[in-house]
Design an enzyme around this catalytic site. Structure first.
Site, PDB file in Angstrom:
ATOM      1  N   HIS B 128       1.023  11.087  62.284  1.00 32.31           N
ATOM      2  CA  HIS B 128      -0.256  10.230  62.100  1.00 32.31           C
ATOM      3  C   HIS B 128      -0.342  10.375  60.461  1.00 32.31           C
ATOM      4  CE1 HIS B 128      -4.499   9.315  62.039  1.00 32.31           C
ATOM      5  NE2 HIS B 128      -4.475   8.879  63.123  1.00 32.31           N
ATOM      6  N   ASP B 204      -0.131  19.277  65.486  1.00 30.88           N
ATOM      7  CA  ASP B 204      -0.918  18.387  65.653  1.00 30.88           C
ATOM      8  C   ASP B 204      -1.429  18.060  67.046  1.00 30.88           C
ATOM      9  OD1 ASP B 204      -2.873  16.037  65.764  1.00 30.88           O
ATOM     10  OD2 ASP B 204      -1.681  14.844  64.328  1.00 30.88           O
ATOM     11  N   LYS B 230     -12.045  13.171  70.648  1.00 29.89           N
ATOM     12  CA  LYS B 230     -10.771  12.471  71.603  1.00 29.89           C
ATOM     13  C   LYS B 230     -10.832  13.076  72.837  1.00 29.89           C
ATOM     14  CE  LYS B 230      -7.926  11.218  67.684  1.00 29.89           C
ATOM     15  NZ  LYS B 230      -7.959   9.861  67.332  1.00 29.89           N
ATOM     16  N   CYS B 371      -2.209   4.068  62.144  1.00 35.54           N
ATOM     17  CA  CYS B 371      -2.193   5.297  61.240  1.00 35.54           C
ATOM     18  C   CYS B 371      -0.659   6.020  61.347  1.00 35.54           C
ATOM     19  CB  CYS B 371      -3.133   6.240  61.407  1.00 35.54           C
ATOM     20  SG  CYS B 371      -5.017   5.717  61.141  1.00 35.54           S
TER      21      CYS B 371
HETATM   22  C1  LIG Z   1      -1.698  12.170  66.665  1.00 37.10           C
HETATM   23  C2  LIG Z   1      -3.123  12.028  65.781  1.00 37.10           C
HETATM   24  N1  LIG Z   1      -3.241  12.885  64.949  1.00 37.10           N
HETATM   25  C3  LIG Z   1      -4.353  12.849  64.078  1.00 37.10           C
HETATM   26  C4  LIG Z   1      -5.270  12.083  64.419  1.00 37.10           C
HETATM   27  C5  LIG Z   1      -6.853  11.964  63.305  1.00 37.10           C
HETATM   28  O1  LIG Z   1      -7.691  12.397  63.990  1.00 37.10           O
HETATM   29  P1  LIG Z   1      -9.065  12.288  63.326  1.00 37.10           P
HETATM   30  O2  LIG Z   1      -9.180  10.908  62.777  1.00 37.10           O
HETATM   31  O3  LIG Z   1     -10.113  12.639  64.375  1.00 37.10           O
HETATM   32  O4  LIG Z   1      -9.102  13.081  62.222  1.00 37.10           O
HETATM   33  C6  LIG Z   1      -5.188  11.185  65.328  1.00 37.10           C
HETATM   34  C7  LIG Z   1      -6.308  10.158  65.878  1.00 37.10           C
HETATM   35  O5  LIG Z   1      -6.607   9.328  65.195  1.00 37.10           O
HETATM   36  C8  LIG Z   1      -4.013  11.229  66.201  1.00 37.10           C
HETATM   37  O6  LIG Z   1      -3.781  10.306  67.202  1.00 37.10           O
END
Ligand SMILES: Cc1ncc(COP(=O)(O)O)c(C=O)c1O
Lengths: 127, 413
Positions: B128, B204, B230, B371
């Protein structure tokens, strides 16, 4: 309902966009994207006496952004640079002839945003 | 087709989520954007509300009763999280505002201090942006090399891991469950390989902690991050786990009040773990709500939640795979490790148009690059639509999703 947005005219322009491709010796060139989806549009224009005489666009995007860019290239030929720069979201909406949900306005105005960006840069260089 | 009964009593679960009763575009809502953020059950809303109604006070620094009660609840929330992921006590759990803040804390607190020129930092090709971009910064600032573990249709093989990690690897940061494919990275193997060469490992867990049982003892990573929003928790909540020895020697990423033990005009000492990583007044209500969310998940059993999602996903995938007009990305439905995420495109429709038309049928999905722009480039698509299932989704909803795709096909036929 968003289904109403997908009129035949929009879909035709999506599948067979007008003035699609690159333009050699363009006076105006600009590229930008919609950061939320990554859609990208490039605009090329030839200018004579402060008037758009030819324009093409390139890029990939959704039906709304592609149809809007395609219709825009038809509309702006013969317009003065000032007239193009003064175009607003409502003009794009009218050109498309559909109601846009707030989420889709960004798609619809991407082409115009890119062309205006190019004109601003062109005018700054000429100044 | 997977017709076995769900291990969850979904009808009962759904009663805890009143928002499921709302309508969208005159249709009853089918919420399939769970990988972006989950809905919030009543017990979590109640926990947040009761903080504001009954003990609205700052934490750690009050002599008065309400502040002491709030502090106790907020600190206990760290114990709940520790238990949930198998950490060794609250000292190893710092609250953040989301996964992104957790990654930044590790990248800048640990990475900048410990990664040097000549080292490499290993990520997967399906990170991400929130884990990719901070490590790009560390690489640029230290002169280290960024390396990527190859991903084939969402799958990371042990051989691909072997090819990326070597003697010069200093940090490894991998996504546990992919938010694009729902596939599972073999994080235990990654951790073992990384530790063999003395590298540190960040996992992550944004898409794993809410959906699959996580036991840090099994994974063996050094850092683990996830988002509360989430996992049925409030927005603005997240977790950074770090091994105690590492957190002790690591520099904080943010400085200020609450994270100090003693301050002089010219210098300061840091507070004990985990408070050294929580500068300023924390999200007290959020932290309490997050703990309640994890207790809620724990009561249902993460194995059951996972199994429920896997069945729904297999069911939907089987229906989609028969359809020549739908392109599904990632491994096929028979593939073992696949969580509740389906990325797809329909006919020659752009993902935005697909999601917009699905929305007109009441079905909430996401579209775009999720993303993961470099991954989209690698896949050779500008974007995808994504449906993601969670514990309250039903087979009827999976059907409504698949059938709503007919509208897209009609328009773009
Ligand atoms: C795999 C993964 N990593 C990181 C994130 C980032 O999460 P956040 O926006 O809550 O920081 C997300 C979700 O958007 C995700 O799906």
């Amino acid at each position: 309902m968003s289904r109403d947005m997908y009129r035949q005219r929009i879909l035709d322009h999506y599948r067979n966009p007008q003035n699609y491709g690159e333009l050699e010796d363009a006076d105006v060139y600009y590229m930008d994207d919609n950061p939320s989806c990554g859609d990208e549009i490039e605009m090329y224009a030839v200018v004579e006496d402060e008037e758009v005489v030819d324009v093409k666009f390139d890029g990939k995007g959704c039906a709304i952004s592609m149809a809007s860019a395609s219709l825009l290239t038809d509309k702006v030929v013969g317009m003065s640079l000032d007239e193009v720069r003064e175009m607003e979201t409502e003009d794009v909406q009218e050109m498309l002839g559909i109601d846009l949900s707030p989420a889709r306005v960004k798609c619809a105005v991407l082409g115009l945003k890119v062309l205006e960006g190019g004109i601003v840069e062109y005018e700054a260089e000429g100044a | 087709m997977s017709l076995e009964a769900s291990p969850l009593n979904v009808e009962e679960v759904r009663e805890d989520f009143p928002v499921l009763q709302r309508e969208v575009q005159d249709e009853s809502l089918v919420y399939l954007d769970n990988a972006a953020t989950s809905l919030t059950p009543e017990p979590v809303v109640d926990a947040v509300t009761s903080y504001y109604r009954e003990m609205n006070a700052n934490v750690h620094r009050g002599m008065h009763s309400m502040s002491q009660e709030a502090s106790e609840e907020y600190e206990r929330a760290h114990d709940v999280v520790a238990e949930f992921i198998g950490a060794d006590g609250r000292e190893e759990i710092a609250f953040t505002s989301n996964t992104t803040e957790g990654v930044n804390t590790v990248a800048f607190g640990w990475g900048l201090e410990n990664v040097e020129e000549g080292d490499n930092i290993v990520l997967t090709q399906m990170e991400h942006h929130s884990s990719l971009v901070p490590w790009q910064q560390v690489a640029q600032r230290t002169g280290a090399e960024l390396r990527f573990i190859g991903v084939d249709d969402g799958v990371v093989t042990e051989r691909a891991v072997d090819e990326a990690i070597d003697e010069d690897t200093a940090a490894v940061s991998v996504v546990h469950v992919s938010n694009v494919f729902g596939t599972v990275t073999p994080v235990e193997y990654v951790a073992e390989k990384a530790h063999d060469v003395g590298a540190r490992v960040l996992v992550d867990g944004a898409q794993s902690a809410p959906n699959v049982p996580v036991d840090l003892d099994d994974i063996g990573c050094d850092f683990f991050v996830f988002s509360g929003h989430k996992a049925l928790g409030p927005t603005g909540t997240g977790v950074l786990y770090g091994r105690r020895e590492l957190l002790e020697e690591m520099q904080p990423y943010e400085f200020g009040g609450e994270m100090i033990s003693r301050v002089e005009y010219e210098s300061a000492d840091w507070a004990d773990l985990p408070w050294k990583f929580e500068a300023g007044t924390p999200n007290v209500a959020g932290g309490i709500g997050l703990a309640r969310a994890l207790e809620y998940l724990d009561d249902l059993g993460l194995e059951n939640v996972h199994e429920h999602e896997c069945r729904l996903t297999r069911y939907a995938l089987e229906r989609l795979e028969d359809d020549p007009e739908v392109e599904v990305y990632g491994p096929p439905s028979g593939h073992g490790d696949r969580c509740g995420v389906i990325s797809f495109n329909v006919a020659d429709a752009h993902s935005h148009d697909t999601s917009d038309l699905l929305n007109s049928e009441g079905v909430a999905t996401r579209s775009g690059h999720h993303c993961a722009q470099p991954l989209m480039d690698l896949m050779g698509v500008p974007s995808t639509s994504r449906a993601s299932f969670y514990l309250y989704n039903t087979r009827e909803e999976a059907d409504r999703f698949v059938e709503a795709l007919d509208v897209v096909k009609e328009v773009f036929a």
